[in-house]
Design a protein around this motif. Structure first.
Motif, PDB file in Angstrom:
ATOM      1  N   ASN A  52       0.805  -1.220   0.000  1.00 46.28           N
ATOM      2  CA  ASN A  52       0.000   0.000   0.000  1.00 46.28           C
ATOM      3  C   ASN A  52       0.840   1.274   0.000  1.00 46.28           C
ATOM      4  OD1 ASN A  52      -2.240  -1.557  -0.119  1.00 46.28           O
ATOM      5  ND2 ASN A  52      -3.037  -1.040   1.908  1.00 46.28           N
ATOM      6  N   ASN A  53       2.066   1.211   0.526  1.00 45.15           N
ATOM      7  CA  ASN A  53       2.931   2.382   0.419  1.00 45.15           C
ATOM      8  C   ASN A  53       3.266   2.635  -1.053  1.00 45.15           C
ATOM      9  OD1 ASN A  53       6.047   3.676   1.099  1.00 45.15           O
ATOM     10  ND2 ASN A  53       4.310   4.344   2.342  1.00 45.15           N
ATOM     11  N   GLY A  54       3.507   1.551  -1.788  1.00 46.59           N
ATOM     12  CA  GLY A  54       3.718   1.684  -3.227  1.00 46.59           C
ATOM     13  C   GLY A  54       2.480   2.189  -3.937  1.00 46.59           C
ATOM     14  N   GLY A  55       1.303   1.749  -3.461  1.00 46.83           N
ATOM     15  CA  GLY A  55       0.060   2.265  -4.027  1.00 46.83           C
ATOM     16  C   GLY A  55      -0.066   3.759  -3.839  1.00 46.83           C
ATOM     17  N   ASP A  56       0.316   4.247  -2.639  1.00 46.19           N
ATOM     18  CA  ASP A  56       0.337   5.699  -2.406  1.00 46.19           C
ATOM     19  C   ASP A  56       1.247   6.387  -3.421  1.00 46.19           C
ATOM     20  OD1 ASP A  56      -1.331   5.612  -0.131  1.00 46.19           O
ATOM     21  OD2 ASP A  56       0.367   5.219   1.202  1.00 46.19           O
ATOM     22  N   GLY A  57       2.422   5.777  -3.638  1.00 46.40           N
ATOM     23  CA  GLY A  57       3.371   6.368  -4.581  1.00 46.40           C
ATOM     24  C   GLY A  57       2.821   6.432  -5.993  1.00 46.40           C
ATOM     25  N   LEU A  58       2.053   5.427  -6.412  1.00 44.08           N
ATOM     26  CA  LEU A  58       1.466   5.428  -7.751  1.00 44.08           C
ATOM     27  C   LEU A  58       0.388   6.502  -7.884  1.00 44.08           C
ATOM     28  CD1 LEU A  58       1.312   1.573  -8.295  1.00 44.08           C
ATOM     29  CD2 LEU A  58       2.642   3.195  -9.665  1.00 44.08           C
ATOM     30  N   VAL A  59      -0.408   6.711  -6.841  1.00 41.65           N
ATOM     31  CA  VAL A  59      -1.399   7.795  -6.872  1.00 41.65           C
ATOM     32  C   VAL A  59      -0.691   9.141  -7.001  1.00 41.65           C
ATOM     33  CG1 VAL A  59      -3.222   8.988  -5.604  1.00 41.65           C
ATOM     34  CG2 VAL A  59      -3.086   6.488  -5.531  1.00 41.65           C
ATOM     35  N   ILE A  60       0.339   9.343  -6.192  1.00 46.17           N
ATOM     36  CA  ILE A  60       1.100  10.594  -6.246  1.00 46.17           C
ATOM     37  C   ILE A  60       1.712  10.783  -7.636  1.00 46.17           C
ATOM     38  CG2 ILE A  60       3.112  11.814  -5.308  1.00 46.17           C
ATOM     39  CD1 ILE A  60       2.549  10.221  -2.658  1.00 46.17           C
ATOM     40  N   SER A  61       2.246   9.699  -8.207  1.00 45.76           N
ATOM     41  CA  SER A  61       2.843   9.766  -9.546  1.00 45.76           C
ATOM     42  C   SER A  61       1.809  10.184 -10.587  1.00 45.76           C
ATOM     43  CB  SER A  61       3.434   8.403  -9.921  1.00 45.76           C
ATOM     44  OG  SER A  61       4.427   8.010  -9.010  1.00 45.76           O
ATOM     45  N   ARG A  62       0.635   9.573 -10.528  1.00 48.17           N
ATOM     46  CA  ARG A  62      -0.420   9.906 -11.483  1.00 48.17           C
ATOM     47  C   ARG A  62      -0.797  11.387 -11.399  1.00 48.17           C
ATOM     48  NH1 ARG A  62      -4.696   7.369  -9.358  1.00 48.17           N
ATOM     49  NH2 ARG A  62      -5.852   9.268  -8.895  1.00 48.17           N
ATOM     50  N   LEU A  63      -0.929  11.893 -10.191  1.00 40.46           N
ATOM     51  CA  LEU A  63      -1.300  13.296 -10.011  1.00 40.46           C
ATOM     52  C   LEU A  63      -0.183  14.231 -10.474  1.00 40.46           C
ATOM     53  CD1 LEU A  63      -3.036  12.977  -6.515  1.00 40.46           C
ATOM     54  CD2 LEU A  63      -4.156  13.381  -8.725  1.00 40.46           C
ATOM     55  N   LEU A  64       1.053  13.837 -10.250  1.00 37.67           N
ATOM     56  CA  LEU A  64       2.171  14.649 -10.740  1.00 37.67           C
ATOM     57  C   LEU A  64       2.154  14.740 -12.261  1.00 37.67           C
ATOM     58  CD1 LEU A  64       5.032  13.328  -8.414  1.00 37.67           C
ATOM     59  CD2 LEU A  64       4.225  15.700  -8.508  1.00 37.67           C
ATOM     60  N   VAL A  65       1.932  13.598 -12.936  1.00 38.05           N
ATOM     61  CA  VAL A  65       1.860  13.592 -14.399  1.00 38.05           C
ATOM     62  C   VAL A  65       0.704  14.452 -14.877  1.00 38.05           C
ATOM     63  CG1 VAL A  65       1.421  12.133 -16.420  1.00 38.05           C
ATOM     64  CG2 VAL A  65       3.016  11.359 -14.644  1.00 38.05           C
ATOM     65  N   GLU A  66      -0.442  14.303 -14.243  1.00 40.77           N
ATOM     66  CA  GLU A  66      -1.629  15.080 -14.649  1.00 40.77           C
ATOM     67  C   GLU A  66      -1.412  16.578 -14.482  1.00 40.77           C
ATOM     68  OE1 GLU A  66      -5.096  11.727 -13.680  1.00 40.77           O
ATOM     69  OE2 GLU A  66      -4.678  13.336 -12.235  1.00 40.77           O
ATOM     70  N   HIS A  67      -0.511  16.965 -13.609  1.00 41.67           N
ATOM     71  CA  HIS A  67      -0.231  18.393 -13.397  1.00 41.67           C
ATOM     72  C   HIS A  67       1.029  18.845 -14.134  1.00 41.67           C
ATOM     73  CE1 HIS A  67      -3.249  17.884 -10.260  1.00 41.67           C
ATOM     74  NE2 HIS A  67      -3.335  19.202 -10.187  1.00 41.67           N
ATOM     75  N   GLY A  68       1.496  18.029 -15.067  1.00 44.69           N
ATOM     76  CA  GLY A  68       2.546  18.475 -15.963  1.00 44.69           C
ATOM     77  C   GLY A  68       3.966  18.293 -15.508  1.00 44.69           C
ATOM     78  N   TYR A  69       4.198  17.550 -14.437  1.00 50.97           N
ATOM     79  CA  TYR A  69       5.562  17.343 -13.950  1.00 50.97           C
ATOM     80  C   TYR A  69       6.273  16.264 -14.767  1.00 50.97           C
ATOM     81  CZ  TYR A  69       4.536  20.156  -9.808  1.00 50.97           C
ATOM     82  OH  TYR A  69       4.214  21.180  -8.964  1.00 50.97           O
ATOM     83  N   ASN A  70       7.590  16.363 -14.821  1.00 51.23           N
ATOM     84  CA  ASN A  70       8.432  15.366 -15.485  1.00 51.23           C
ATOM     85  C   ASN A  70       8.706  14.249 -14.478  1.00 51.23           C
ATOM     86  OD1 ASN A  70      10.183  13.999 -17.140  1.00 51.23           O
ATOM     87  ND2 ASN A  70      11.871  15.456 -16.919  1.00 51.23           N
ATOM     88  N   VAL A  71       8.088  13.096 -14.679  1.00 51.05           N
ATOM     89  CA  VAL A  71       8.081  12.035 -13.667  1.00 51.05           C
ATOM     90  C   VAL A  71       8.597  10.728 -14.255  1.00 51.05           C
ATOM     91  CG1 VAL A  71       6.658  10.729 -12.042  1.00 51.05           C
ATOM     92  CG2 VAL A  71       6.078  13.100 -12.564  1.00 51.05           C
ATOM     93  N   LYS A  72       9.442  10.064 -13.487  1.00 53.17           N
ATOM     94  CA  LYS A  72       9.831   8.698 -13.802  1.00 53.17           C
ATOM     95  C   LYS A  72       9.441   7.815 -12.611  1.00 53.17           C
ATOM     96  CE  LYS A  72      13.571   9.307 -17.141  1.00 53.17           C
ATOM     97  NZ  LYS A  72      12.792   8.633 -18.206  1.00 53.17           N
ATOM     98  N   VAL A  73       8.704   6.751 -12.901  1.00 54.77           N
ATOM     99  CA  VAL A  73       8.193   5.867 -11.854  1.00 54.77           C
ATOM    100  C   VAL A  73       8.910   4.527 -11.932  1.00 54.77           C
ATOM    101  CG1 VAL A  73       6.143   4.754 -10.896  1.00 54.77           C
ATOM    102  CG2 VAL A  73       5.959   7.017 -11.944  1.00 54.77           C
ATOM    103  N   TYR A  74       9.330   4.043 -10.774  1.00 50.81           N
ATOM    104  CA  TYR A  74      10.055   2.769 -10.691  1.00 50.81           C
ATOM    105  C   TYR A  74       9.312   1.841  -9.727  1.00 50.81           C
ATOM    106  CZ  TYR A  74      13.590   6.090 -12.277  1.00 50.81           C
ATOM    107  OH  TYR A  74      14.261   7.080 -12.949  1.00 50.81           O
ATOM    108  N   ILE A  75       9.190   0.597 -10.139  1.00 50.49           N
ATOM    109  CA  ILE A  75       8.610  -0.422  -9.282  1.00 50.49           C
ATOM    110  C   ILE A  75       9.758  -1.254  -8.710  1.00 50.49           C
ATOM    111  CG2 ILE A  75       7.028  -2.363  -9.090  1.00 50.49           C
ATOM    112  CD1 ILE A  75       5.729   0.374  -9.809  1.00 50.49           C
TER     113      ILE A  75
END
Length: 510
Positions: free
Chosen positions: A58-81
């Motif tokens: 679930n901590n990783g799930g939190d990170g994925l939600v945060i990542s999605r919102l960052l992308v939606e707001h135009g940030y340059n994001v790289k996500v790693y599992i």
């Protein structure tokens, strides 16, 4: 503010989902959005690369939600599992798919050291690998990943707690946990943020209210209480207009030896500044002129030339602070032993008084119930024995407190007050207070509060808070390096006033 265990926080999630009729996914979305909002407020769309490392729970799930919102707001994001297991939580899987639906770049799988990305010191890292549920050692390559992140020296935000930390013990590898620039934790602080071995992993702490069920939280006892102004103000006793010095007790500070009379001066002044109506210093004869000159408000009783050989009082004091600068000679130990057997007053024991108890543990049986002990870490180790980590230190101190029916202050950053199974964490104080005589001042403050009628636990919690608060006021004026113990005494009055308003330090200086 209550501090809860990892298990209690999980149950708080369950209680919240039931009382608000929401799913775990909805609770995760809400909590992670709060984290995103805080990050977004700070970044304001800054054009930096954000690396988000997500675990599989679930901590990783939190990170994925945060990542999605960052992308939606135009940030340059790289996500790693961080792919350390075949198991994934349901919430992780749903948010993994949600992220893939909105992003042109799918998350990058990390399975070994060969997959580690390059991280620039100007980039930002969001750590969402493990949460408070970590219960087993990390795989070696995961530990290496954490070290790789730390080595990058990038600004790092940890979600809930820095990855690699357990909720109830020190990390297996001191370098195998994230050193977070900021930790954004949910609802309440965690115990690890206030202990020397684990507090070092977080430079700054942000606590966000995610709306967990208040009825559940209020009913739970918690594993500790974080002490701040809100908890202290109800303890304060205002003074009656027609009172006199006899209403505020007669304290006595017993201690001193040749070359160590200053400790008694500090404790005596602190007891007076805290409000004791009368105070007597009981010192060797070599301290007579020093006390009469340095603290004209105090009365002085003397004994032998250079060290105490007997402690005889012809009155019953309201409270006694004993041990500061007293030494550990054979005749002083004998005098201390006889005093403990005869004493019926409330008692604070510090410094060499604690060292004598450690050398002669049979004397501990002579302590009155609710005696207050104020050891620094080395004195505590002499008293209760060595410990493997801060968590064992707490448990051993609790056992000692219950066995001997006493209150123990573990002095340090965020001093801990232990009373049986109860634990209080102080939230005032600063590194400048790591200076000679600071502990003597604390002894005087607690003794002064006892003499005014505060019970032993109230006096200890209130005294530790006042001590730290006065030190914080000094630090605003002098910085950490120039802070002296006598400066703390001079600001005790402002610490009292600070319970009702924020002291205007600039006005005070003028």
């Amino acid at each position: 503010m209550k501090i809860f265990s990892a298990q209690q926080m999980r149950k708080a999630d369950e209680a919240t989902m039931q009382s608000k009729n929401i799913t775990s996914l909805e609770l995760m979305e809400h909590a992670a959005t709060k984290v995103f909002n805080l990050i977004h407020e700070k970044l304001q769309g800054a054009p930096m690369l954000v690396h988000v490392f997500c675990g599989l729970g679930n901590n990783g799930g939190d990170g994925l939600v945060i990542s999605r919102l960052l992308v939606e707001h135009g940030y340059n994001v790289k996500v790693y599992i961080v792919n350390f297991s075949d198991n994934r939580s349901k919430e992780f899987l749903v948010n993994y798919d949600r992220f893939k639906d909105i992003s042109k770049e799918w998350p990058i799988q990390i399975k070994s050291e060969e997959d580690f990305p390059e991280i620039n010191s100007k980039d930002m890292v969001i750590d969402a690998i493990f949460g408070i549920g970590l219960s087993r050692p990390l795989l070696p390559w995961v530990t290496s990943l954490i070290k790789h992140i730390n080595t990058s020296r990038s600004f790092t935000v940890s979600v809930d707690i820095p990855s690699g930390l357990y909720a109830d013990k020190a990390p297996d590898d001191p370098q195998g946990a994230i050193f977070a620039s900021v930790t954004v934790t949910f609802q309440t602080p965690k115990l690890i943020f206030f202990l020397p071995q684990t507090g070092i992993y977080t430079q700054d702490l942000e606590v966000i209210d995610i709306g967990l069920d208040q009825n559940y939280l209020q009913q739970q006892p918690g594993i500790a209480e974080l002490i701040s102004k809100n908890e202290i103000l109800p303890l304060y006793r205002s003074r009656y207009k027609y009172s006199h010095k006899g209403n505020y007790g007669h304290s006595i500070i017993v201690g001193g030896s040749y070359g160590k009379i200053g400790s008694v001066v500090l404790a005596t002044k602190a007891a007076l500044r805290t409000g004791a109506g009368l105070i007597t210093a009981y010192v060797p004869e070599c301290g007579y002129e020093v006390l009469q000159t340095s603290v004209p408000e105090a009365m002085v009783i003397t004994d032998d030339d250079d060290e105490l050989s007997e402690i005889r009082l012809d009155f019953k004091p309201s409270a006694v602070g004993i041990g500061v600068g007293i030494g550990t000679s054979e005749k002083t130990i004998k005098a201390f032993e006889e005093f403990l057997k005869e004493n019926t007053s409330q008692l604070v024991i510090d410094a060499d008084g604690i060292n004598i108890l450690a050398k002669h543990p049979e004397l501990i049986e002579s302590l009155n119930e609710n005696t207050i002990l104020t050891p620094h870490p080395k004195e505590l180790e002499r008293l209760i024995g060595a410990w493997k980590d801060d968590f064992e230190k707490i448990e051993k101190t609790k056992s000692f407190s219950k066995k001997h029916r006493c209150i123990v202050v573990i002095k340090g950053a965020n001093s801990l007050i232990i009373y049986g199974d109860q634990m209080y964490i102080n939230n005032t104080g600063n590194p400048g207070m790591a200076t000679a005589g600071s502990g003597d001042v604390l002894t005087g403050i607690i003794t002064g509060l006892l003499s005014q009628g505060y019970d032993a636990l109230q006096a200890t919690v209130f005294g530790v808070y006042l001590h730290g608060s006065a030190g914080d006021i000094v630090a605003l004026e002098t910085g950490f390096e120039s802070l002296m113990a006598s400066d703390i005494i001079s600001k005790i009055g402002l610490a009292f006033l600070g319970l009702f308003k924020t002291p205007d330090i600039r006005k005070e200086k003028s």
